[in-house]
Design a protein around this motif. Structure first.
Motif: not given
Length: 435
Positions: A251-252, A353-369
């Motif tokens: 992502n970076a 805009v497309v990559s950022q939409a994917g990036s946000w979801t990955l950053s949250y969904d791949l992390a423990p709550d």
């Protein structure tokens, strides 16, 4: 999320899609971000002129201070994220807003270079920590089924606010007096205090579960290097979470697109093309307008790691195509160069805009709550590294080599985009095993 299973398949009834309009939390976050963005847009527009003309520092000294400040920003995000997990994201954000307001206000009287350097480090570190804390706040107050669409809306709001702040800064530049610049700096600082009003109105986030197990609990070890309590609760050590770190690194790389837009493209236009110099500003206007118009649409359908990884891949490939288009603008007539650069910015913005939409979801969904703040700190650290190292990469290795340099950069973007889906699948498998 778990679902019940039965012996025979039952047609699923689509759940109603939550509406963003009318949601008080989204409205509060939008108010917070819009106020912040106006102040940021104003300060970004006038800061360089104030540092060089008002305070009298040379361009080289200002560049040195901002480079050191950028390095300080790299190490600020992770502690801020951990603080959000330990205490409360709203409390951390409040402290950071007070810090940033004080640092920016003191720019108005920073007539000593050591003081100026210290303020630059504080302001930049506060900005990166602020981004990590906002990420934690989003995780804590936005439901997962609403989060990606809400973040898309917030990003559009942010761009509108920055545009409004930049327009206000342009008025200040017309006056071009020390008093006008100093007043604009103080107004930017005041905006950080003003943002505390909508921040206070946002519902208090649910405090995450402690990141450490009780001393009496026995723990096993997962392949992620994180202990799991007998009850099954996952206790994370994000710096040993190799899959998440790999996603963060990819992502970076793709996030370097912002450096391309803000540094690489203007320098290339001015030094290697015959396009009018005024196009530098217009290209940024085109990017801002397209982000406002397209970001919410680009986030539709990105509802989980699989869709997010595919969106990220498409976005990264579009950014790679934009780099190739930029390279094709050299040695052209002014009209042709202008058309090619506009096309490049359109491609770059679509990729953004497309990559950022994917990036946000990955950053949250791949992390423990329970460790979202810490993981957002890791994610923001990766972005800070790309922002700090990107200008040097472009000016030392891309621009001097012309078309070959842009082709190499396009290859780097494409490689990161293509590697992301498999890396995300790896991270999903590891997180499921840990849980």
């Amino acid at each position: 999320m778990t679902t019940k299973t039965t012996s025979a398949p039952i047609p699923a009834t689509p759940a109603p899609t939550p509406r963003l309009s009318g949601d008080p939390t989204v409205r509060g976050l939008a108010a917070l971000l819009s106020v912040n963005a106006v102040g940021n847009g104003l300060f970004l527009t006038i800061s360089t002129l104030w540092f060089t003309r008002g305070l009298g520092y040379s361009v080289e000294r200002v560049g040195l201070a901002l480079t050191v400040a950028g390095l300080c920003g790299i190490v600020a995000a992770l502690p801020a994220g951990r603080a959000c997990d330990r205490w409360n994201a709203k409390s951390v954000l409040t402290c950071l807003h007070l810090l940033q307001a004080a640092a920016i206000a003191l720019y108005a009287v920073a007539d000593s270079f050591p003081v100026f350097l210290a303020l630059a480090c504080l302001a930049t570190a506060g900005s990166r920590a602020n981004a990590a804390a906002r990420g934690a706040l989003y995780a804590h107050v936005l439901p997962p089924d609403l989060r990606t669409r809400a973040l898309a809306l917030l990003r559009a709001v942010n761009n509108v606010g920055i545009g409004a702040g930049a327009a206000l800064g342009s008025v200040v530049i017309v006056f071009d007096t020390d008093a006008a610049y100093r007043g604009a700096v103080c107004l930017s600082a005041a905006v950080f205090l003003l943002a505390l009003i909508p921040l206070r109105a946002i519902p208090a986030p649910t405090r995450p579960a402690p990141a450490q197990p009780p001393r009496t609990a026995r723990a096993a070890t997962t392949r992620r290097g994180a202990p799991v309590l007998e009850s099954g609760r996952h206790v994370s050590h994000p710096l040993r979470d190799v899959p998440y770190l790999a996603v963060t690194a990819l992502n970076a790389i793709v996030n370097t697109l912002y450096v391309v837009l803000e540094v690489g493209l203007p320098l290339w236009l001015l030094t290697r093309t015959s396009a009018p110099q005024a196009m530098v500003g217009w290209l940024l206007v085109i990017n801002t307008a397209l982000v406002v118009a397209l970001q919410v649409r680009a986030a539709r359908g990105v509802t989980g790691p699989v869709q997010a990884a595919r969106a990220f891949r498409r976005g990264g490939l579009l950014v790679a195509a934009a780099c190739l288009a930029v390279a094709c603008s050299a040695d052209r007539s002014p009209f042709t160069a202008t058309v090619v650069l506009v096309a490049a910015v359109v491609l770059l913005t679509l990729g953004e805009v497309v990559s950022q939409a994917g990036s946000w979801t990955l950053s949250y969904d791949l992390a423990p709550d329970h460790a979202q703040g810490t993981y957002q700190g890791i994610y923001q650290t990766g972005i800070s590294v790309s922002q700090a190292l990107g200008p040097g990469l472009l000016t030392a290795f891309v621009l001097p080599h012309g078309i070959v340099g842009w082709a190499a950069l396009a290859t780097l973007f494409a490689g990161a985009a293509l590697a992301l889906p498999a890396t995300a699948r790896w991270a999903v498998r590891e997180l499921r095993e840990a849980r």
